[in-house]
Design an enzyme around this catalytic site. Structure first.
Site, mmCIF file in Angstrom:
data_model
loop_
_atom_site.group_PDB
_atom_site.id
_atom_site.type_symbol
_atom_site.label_atom_id
_atom_site.label_comp_id
_atom_site.label_asym_id
_atom_site.label_seq_id
_atom_site.Cartn_x
_atom_site.Cartn_y
_atom_site.Cartn_z
ATOM 1 C CE1 TYR A 65 -4.318 -1.181 -0.300
ATOM 2 C CE2 TYR A 65 -3.264 -3.026 0.860
ATOM 3 C CZ TYR A 65 -4.169 -2.458 0.188
ATOM 4 O OH TYR A 65 -5.331 -3.317 -0.221
ATOM 5 C CD GLN A 99 -16.071 -1.538 -8.489
ATOM 6 O OE1 GLN A 99 -15.780 -2.492 -7.859
ATOM 7 N NE2 GLN A 99 -16.216 -1.099 -9.412
ATOM 8 C CG ASP A 102 -7.440 6.960 -7.977
ATOM 9 O OD1 ASP A 102 -8.316 7.668 -7.791
ATOM 10 O OD2 ASP A 102 -7.503 5.978 -8.717
ATOM 11 C CG HIS A 117 -13.843 -1.012 -2.902
ATOM 12 N ND1 HIS A 117 -13.466 -1.653 -3.984
ATOM 13 C CD2 HIS A 117 -14.751 -1.673 -2.520
ATOM 14 C CE1 HIS A 117 -14.364 -2.591 -4.215
ATOM 15 N NE2 HIS A 117 -15.207 -2.675 -3.129
ATOM 16 C CB THR A 193 -15.723 -1.652 -12.781
ATOM 17 O OG1 THR A 193 -15.612 -2.746 -11.959
ATOM 18 C CG2 THR A 193 -17.346 -1.759 -13.469
HETATM 19 C C1 BJW Z 1 -10.654 0.261 -18.841
HETATM 20 C C2 BJW Z 1 -9.461 0.977 -19.394
HETATM 21 C C3 BJW Z 1 -9.952 2.112 -19.885
HETATM 22 C C4 BJW Z 1 -8.691 -0.853 -18.669
HETATM 23 N N1 BJW Z 1 -11.015 2.479 -20.102
HETATM 24 N N2 BJW Z 1 -11.987 0.461 -19.231
HETATM 25 C C5 BJW Z 1 -16.590 -15.482 0.705
HETATM 26 C C6 BJW Z 1 -16.243 -14.681 1.648
HETATM 27 C C7 BJW Z 1 -16.323 -13.213 1.818
HETATM 28 C C8 BJW Z 1 -16.507 -12.532 0.752
HETATM 29 C C9 BJW Z 1 -16.969 -13.305 -0.169
HETATM 30 C C10 BJW Z 1 -17.027 -14.605 -0.234
HETATM 31 N N3 BJW Z 1 -17.405 -15.063 -1.762
HETATM 32 C C11 BJW Z 1 -17.640 -13.776 -2.518
HETATM 33 C C12 BJW Z 1 -17.484 -12.981 -1.485
HETATM 34 C C13 BJW Z 1 -17.510 -11.503 -2.116
HETATM 35 C C14 BJW Z 1 -16.257 -10.725 -2.362
HETATM 36 C C15 BJW Z 1 -15.963 -11.097 -3.376
HETATM 37 O O1 BJW Z 1 -16.585 -10.608 -4.572
HETATM 38 N N4 BJW Z 1 -15.018 -12.141 -3.985
HETATM 39 C C16 BJW Z 1 -14.801 -12.401 -5.339
HETATM 40 C C17 BJW Z 1 -13.552 -11.761 -5.912
HETATM 41 C C18 BJW Z 1 -14.753 -14.005 -5.431
HETATM 42 N N5 BJW Z 1 -16.490 -9.367 -2.124
HETATM 43 C C19 BJW Z 1 -16.304 -8.976 -0.931
HETATM 44 O O2 BJW Z 1 -15.377 -9.429 -0.049
HETATM 45 C C20 BJW Z 1 -16.551 -7.401 -0.998
HETATM 46 N N6 BJW Z 1 -17.426 -7.287 0.228
HETATM 47 C C21 BJW Z 1 -18.654 -7.538 0.015
HETATM 48 O O3 BJW Z 1 -19.263 -7.921 -1.010
HETATM 49 O O4 BJW Z 1 -19.678 -7.114 1.091
HETATM 50 C C22 BJW Z 1 -20.708 -7.859 1.084
HETATM 51 C C23 BJW Z 1 -21.663 -6.839 0.341
HETATM 52 C C24 BJW Z 1 -22.287 -7.239 -0.824
HETATM 53 C C25 BJW Z 1 -23.137 -6.512 -1.551
HETATM 54 C C26 BJW Z 1 -23.419 -5.062 -0.860
HETATM 55 C C27 BJW Z 1 -22.960 -4.759 0.316
HETATM 56 C C28 BJW Z 1 -21.914 -5.707 0.906
HETATM 57 C C29 BJW Z 1 -15.399 -6.555 -0.523
HETATM 58 C C30 BJW Z 1 -14.282 -6.651 -1.686
HETATM 59 C C31 BJW Z 1 -13.541 -5.466 -1.581
HETATM 60 C C32 BJW Z 1 -12.364 -5.693 -2.717
HETATM 61 N N7 BJW Z 1 -11.540 -4.718 -2.642
HETATM 62 C C33 BJW Z 1 -10.567 -4.321 -3.545
HETATM 63 C C34 BJW Z 1 -9.415 -3.960 -2.961
HETATM 64 C C35 BJW Z 1 -9.532 -2.785 -2.383
HETATM 65 C C36 BJW Z 1 -8.029 -1.918 -1.591
HETATM 66 C C37 BJW Z 1 -7.096 -1.901 -2.700
HETATM 67 O O5 BJW Z 1 -7.192 -0.886 -3.661
HETATM 68 O O6 BJW Z 1 -6.035 -2.586 -2.464
HETATM 69 O O7 BJW Z 1 -11.035 -3.305 -4.354
HETATM 70 S S1 BJW Z 1 -10.402 -5.586 -4.579
HETATM 71 C C38 BJW Z 1 -10.182 -4.865 -6.012
HETATM 72 O O8 BJW Z 1 -11.092 -5.221 -7.086
HETATM 73 C C39 BJW Z 1 -10.371 -3.363 -5.487
HETATM 74 C C40 BJW Z 1 -11.070 -2.901 -6.909
HETATM 75 O O9 BJW Z 1 -12.046 -1.792 -6.382
HETATM 76 C C41 BJW Z 1 -11.959 -3.961 -7.073
HETATM 77 C C42 BJW Z 1 -12.662 -3.977 -8.533
HETATM 78 O O10 BJW Z 1 -11.851 -3.988 -9.223
HETATM 79 P P1 BJW Z 1 -12.220 -3.242 -10.729
HETATM 80 O O11 BJW Z 1 -12.187 -1.596 -10.375
HETATM 81 O O12 BJW Z 1 -13.395 -3.822 -11.431
HETATM 82 O O13 BJW Z 1 -10.760 -3.440 -11.513
HETATM 83 P P2 BJW Z 1 -10.252 -4.445 -12.388
HETATM 84 O O14 BJW Z 1 -8.875 -4.549 -12.577
HETATM 85 O O15 BJW Z 1 -10.890 -6.037 -11.924
HETATM 86 O O16 BJW Z 1 -10.865 -4.284 -13.983
HETATM 87 C C43 BJW Z 1 -10.821 -3.273 -14.370
HETATM 88 C C44 BJW Z 1 -11.344 -3.187 -15.896
HETATM 89 O O17 BJW Z 1 -10.869 -1.774 -16.468
HETATM 90 C C45 BJW Z 1 -11.195 -4.168 -16.639
HETATM 91 O O18 BJW Z 1 -12.650 -4.645 -17.118
HETATM 92 C C46 BJW Z 1 -10.436 -3.504 -18.027
HETATM 93 O O19 BJW Z 1 -10.913 -4.080 -19.224
HETATM 94 C C47 BJW Z 1 -11.010 -1.973 -17.716
HETATM 95 N N8 BJW Z 1 -10.147 -1.260 -18.504
HETATM 96 N N9 BJW Z 1 -8.295 0.107 -19.210
HETATM 97 C C48 BJW Z 1 -12.149 1.641 -19.599
HETATM 98 N N10 BJW Z 1 -8.846 2.795 -20.299
#
Ligand code: BJW
Ligand code: ZN
Length: 258
Positions: A65, A99, A102, A117, A193
């Site tokens: 981080y 999400q 930054d 997040h 996303t």
């Molecule tokens: C472009 C581009 C350009 C490129 N233009 N596009 C068992 C136990 C406990 C939990 C779970 C479980 N099973 C499932 C879960 C849920 C779990 C989960 O989802 N797990 C899966 C991975 C299996 N979720 C959680 O635990 C979350 N909590 C939760 O759900 O609570 C319950 C709840 C549900 C509903 C409502 C309320 C509550 C918490 C998860 C938190 C994740 N945190 C992270 C880390 C944050 C800290 C850090 O930054 O280090 O957040 S993980 C990471 O993924 C980060 C991101 O915010 C998040 C999302 O990713 P994002 O932004 O989509 O990025 P990418 O890289 O995946 O995609 C990028 C996209 O951009 C791609 O599509 C590219 O094509 C595109 N792109 N260039 C437009 N120029």
């Protein structure tokens, strides 16, 4: 053709919700999480983004981080951030839900902003829970791990896997959805996303239920694409930067007529 439709929908609407992911900051030079060259590459998810990982090796988590925190001053908002901030002023109702941890939305001028997040600029005490701004001295975890006045370790104020989102954030989003009327022709923009985390928290399904048109902007197909009414396979900064001036002009002439 798709661009034309986007311009029409953004001109007709009076309520815009933007749901953003790492792709929104990609054109600013911040790597996304998943895929080649992604932030997770070389890092085991379980090790750096869970409570268990932090408990097992806080120094490793802090190195991950602190490196990201130290890079923030070197990056700048791109046209996607800037257009979203302008939209806030152009529409009667506009909310950005990101999400991203930054600070580029804030630096671009967004104020109606939900940071689902958390923030890389804050720490939270693992003991007393107090939240405060990161201070530069904390960004050298190899010297000493940052600690609270109460003695407990500080952690980054972000949401890790297995943790819950702040319920007040979810309530704010729900209110924004519930307040929508058909007459507003509401639009959900799903920007950069993958939908890999909790299926995008059901944002698309819930927006559709409240009558929103759903537009995805992402160079790649995602888990969410099937729910979108319109998909633009383009980088979001370049796209919004090019499309927005036409929308803004039309919105202004509409306002002048009414
Ligand atoms: C472009 C581009 C350009 C490129 N233009 N596009 C068992 C136990 C406990 C939990 C779970 C479980 N099973 C499932 C879960 C849920 C779990 C989960 O989802 N797990 C899966 C991975 C299996 N979720 C959680 O635990 C979350 N909590 C939760 O759900 O609570 C319950 C709840 C549900 C509903 C409502 C309320 C509550 C918490 C998860 C938190 C994740 N945190 C992270 C880390 C944050 C800290 C850090 O930054 O280090 O957040 S993980 C990471 O993924 C980060 C991101 O915010 C998040 C999302 O990713 P994002 O932004 O989509 O990025 P990418 O890289 O995946 O995609 C990028 C996209 O951009 C791609 O599509 C590219 O094509 C595109 N792109 N260039 C437009 N120029
Ligand atoms: Zn404390």
């Amino acid at each position: 053709m798709e661009r034309q439709r986007l311009v029409e929908w953004l001109t007709e609407t009076r309520r815009v919700l933007a749901f953003c992911g790492a792709g929104v900051s990609a054109e600013s030079g911040i790597p996304t999480f998943r895929g080649s060259g992604g932030l997770w590459e070389g890092h085991d998810l379980e090790q750096v983004a869970t409570r268990e990982g932090f408990a097992a090796d806080p120094a490793l988590v802090w190195r991950f981080y602190a490196a990201r925190m130290r890079r923030l001053p070197d990056v700048r908002p791109n046209p996607a951030h800037l257009v979203l901030a302008e939209m806030e002023r152009a529409y009667p109702a506009c909310l950005t839900v990101t999400q991203n941890v930054d600070d580029l939305h804030e630096r671009a001028g967004s104020r109606a902003l939900v940071k689902m997040h958390g923030s890389l600029l804050q720490t939270r005490c693992t003991g007393c829970g107090s939240v405060r701004a990161v201070v530069p001295g904390e960004l050298n975890p190899d010297a000493a791990l940052p600690r609270c006045d109460c003695g407990a370790l500080l952690r980054p104020n972000v949401v890790w896997f297995g943790e819950w989102l702040d319920p007040s954030h979810l309530r704010r989003i729900d209110r924004f959805l519930r307040d929508a009327t058909r007459a507003e022709r509401p639009v959900l923009l799903v920007l950069g996303t993958s939908g890999a985390v909790s299926g995008g928290y059901g944002m698309l399904e819930r927006s559709i239920a409240h009558g929103f048109r759903v537009v995805e902007v992402n160079p790649e197909e995602t888990l969410l694409t099937g729910l979108a009414d319109l998909s633009l396979r383009e980088p979001v900064g370049a796209l919004l930067g090019e499309v927005w001036p036409a929308v803004r002009d039309r919105l202004q002439s509409r306002d002048e007529q009414s």
